[in-house]
Structures are given as structure tokens and as C-alpha cells.
Design a protein around this motif. Structure first.
Motif: not given
Length: 328
Positions: A110-121
Motif C-alpha cells: 500500500s502506498m499513497e501514490k498510484s503504481f504507475s506504468a513507469e514504476m511497474q516497468d
């Protein structure tokens, strides 16, 4: 005819008491109270020191599933993901069948910001660099809303509160001859003690508060009160059999001495079964079962203890004090 029956009953009771080794439970009541108080204080300290881990199904979060071949280390993956995401990460190994069998691991966090596509990559690239021969690939990423989990938690809490109220009413009606409301209230106090011990087990062991927690809580509610009702029932029976001038602490000591074997043997049977399940789950590394069986075992032990040393002792102390105040 009734007089002769009463005499026979009285003589039978006296013969039983001569053979019975009466233990002074009430005389040791302060030890029981101190032990329970110490356990509750220790649980509170652990809550402040270690914190309470809540599952993402209750607080919301992200589930990211990856496939791999070969071998990976859960702790290493968790540490790598934690360093990158800057939040605690739980790793669970598993398998999936999409045409063919695949070994997988799932990250939950869990984290405040979303798990963006850039972070996933970026995270996938770090995992592949850590295990270049394991062919790690991203399968799917899902966001878990906390709303449904909170609703489930609220419903379980309402069920526990409703069960407590029903227990008080039932015991007050069932045992109105020996006390009424006070017997029911102290039975529920003992239940809350058991629930606190179960909660402490989750905290001490580092288990997350999830659906397993609610399952254990609701199971212990029914298990613990069963032994307490058996003891209350024996107290009520002995009150009719023993002489009218028998003091309440003596009556309770006799009743507990008669029921202790039954209570302990029943508890040992169920606890042994849970211990076997715990050992098998530990050997096979089935964490989902361990998160249920360990708290359940501790809850059963606590339920046996509170039924013998807490609920009847609190009730007897209350009634004794009440009688003393009326006499004064």
C-alpha cells in the motif's frame, strides 16, 4: 418419601466430596488476575513497539503478480521492492494455470501514490537484473479497494457485539437462580480477554489482521463460552445439592474441581489437533494455514484458562463483595 430422597442425595454428595480433591481456585484468584493483566499490558506494548499490520483487503493497496522459472528468494524480492517503492512489501509464492503451469510470486503493498506504468516497468527491470536467469515477467497488476474490506470488518464486528449481547441475555436467563446478569457479564469479560490474547498473537507473530483474524475471533467466541457455561451449570447444580450454608467461594471451588478434568481434557484434544495442523503447515511452508492455526491454538489455551480462572473468579469476587456490602 421426599425426606428420604433428600437424605440419600445429601449422603451421596458427602461421599463424593470426601473422594474429591477440592482445589482452592478462589484463594489463587489474584494470581489469575495479575497474569491476565500482565498479558494485556504486554500486548499493548507490542502494539506500540511493533505496530499492527493490517491486510490490504482492509486498508486497500496493490497486488502485482509475476511469473518466473528457476528459484527466487522471498526476502530478497521484498527488500528490493521495499527499497524502490519506499513502502513495506509482502511477497507470496504460488502457481497459476493459464494453459500451462507457471510458478509465480505476488507483491502486495500500500502506498499513497498510484503504481504507475513507469514504476511497474522500472520494478520489473530491477527484478530481472536481480534474477537474470529466472525469466521474470509481469502478469497482471490489480488495485484493491478498501471499501469492501472495511464493510466485511464492520459486519464481523457487529456480529461479535451481537453475539456478546445474546450471550449475556442467555446466561442471565439460564442461570438466574445463581446470579443472573453478573454471570453473563463476566462470561463476556472473559471472552474479551481471550479475543485480546488472540489479537496479541497476531501482533507478536507479525501476522496481518485479515479475514483469518475475523475467522479465529468468531470461532473462539463460541469455543470459550462453551466451557464457561458448563462450569456455571455445575455451580447451579451444586447449589441445590450442597447445604444452604455453603459459602459461595467453597461452592465455586467444589464445582471447578469437579469440572477441571473435563475442561482440560476437551481442550487438550482440540489443541492437539490444531498443533498437528500447525506442524504440518510449518513443514510444508503453508503460511495461510499458519496464520489461522497458531492464533487458534493460543485462543483455545486462553479459552480454557479464562473459563477456569477468570470468569468464575470475577463473578465470585463480585457476588462476595455484593453480599458483604448488603450485610454491612
Amino acid at each position: 418419601m421426599s425426606k428420604s430422597n433428600n437424605k440419600n442425595n445429601s449422603s451421596n454428595v458427602q461421599s463424593v466430596l470426601q473422594d474429591l480433591k477440592v482445589r482452592d481456585f478462589y484463594g489463587n484468584r489474584k494470581k489469575f488476575f495479575v497474569l491476565s493483566s500482565v498479558l494485556v499490558v504486554v500486548i499493548m506494548l507490542f502494539c506500540f513497539i511493533r505496530g499492527v499490520q493490517v491486510s490490504i483487503e482492509f486498508k486497500g493497496g496493490t497486488l502485482a503478480e509475476y511469473s518466473y522459472s528457476g528459484s527466487v528468494n522471498e526476502n530478497d524480492i521484498a527488500a528490493l521492492a521495499k527499497d524502490y517503492l519506499n513502502t513495506p512489501v509482502k511477497v507470496q509464492l504460488g502457481e497459476t494455470f493459464t494453459g500451462e503451469k507457471q510458478t509465480t510470486f505476488t507483491l502486495s503493498f500500500s502506498m499513497e501514490k498510484s503504481f504507475s506504468a513507469e514504476m511497474q516497468d522500472a520494478l520489473l527491470k530491477k527484478l530481472q537484473e536481480k534474477y537474470p536467469d529466472s525469466k521474470i515477467d509481469a502478469l497482471e497488476t490489480n488495485d484493491v479497494a478498501a471499501k469492501s474490506g472495511k464493510q466485511f470488518l464492520a459486519k464481523c464486528s457487529v456480529a461479535a457485539i451481537f453475539a456478546s449481547v445474546v450471550l449475556i441475555l442467555y446466561i442471565a436467563w439460564r442461570f438466574k437462580r445463581i446470579s443472573g446478569w453478573s454471570a453473563g457479564i463476566f462470561a463476556v469479560v472473559a471472552l474479551f480477554h481471550d479475543l485480546a490474547i488472540v489479537f496479541g498473537t497476531f501482533v507478536v507473530c507479525g501476522f496481518e489482521i485479515d479475514s483469518n483474524f475475523m475467522a479465529v475471533i468468531l470461532t473462539i467466541l463460541g469455543y470459550s463460552v462453551n466451557d464457561t457455561i458448563v462450569i456455571y451449570d455445575r455451580i447451579r447444580e451444586n447449589q441445590a445439592l450442597l447445604p444452604a450454608n455453603t459459602k459461595l467461594p467453597e461452592l465455586v471451588n467444589i464445582s471447578l474441581s469437579q469440572t477441571i478434568r473435563r475442561t482440560v481434557r476437551t481442550s487438550i484434544t482440540t489443541i492437539t489437533a490444531m498443533l498437528i495442523i500447525t506442524i504440518l503447515a510449518a513443514v510444508n511452508h503453508v503460511d495461510s494455514i499458519l496464520r489461522f492455526s497458531i492464533p487458534m491454538t493460543v485462543g483455545m489455551i486462553s479459552g480454557c484458562y479464562s473459563s477456569l480462572g477468570l470468569a468464575p473468579m470475577l463473578w465470585t469476587a463480585w457476588k462476595t463483595r455484593e453480599k458483604k456490602e448488603k450485610a454491612e
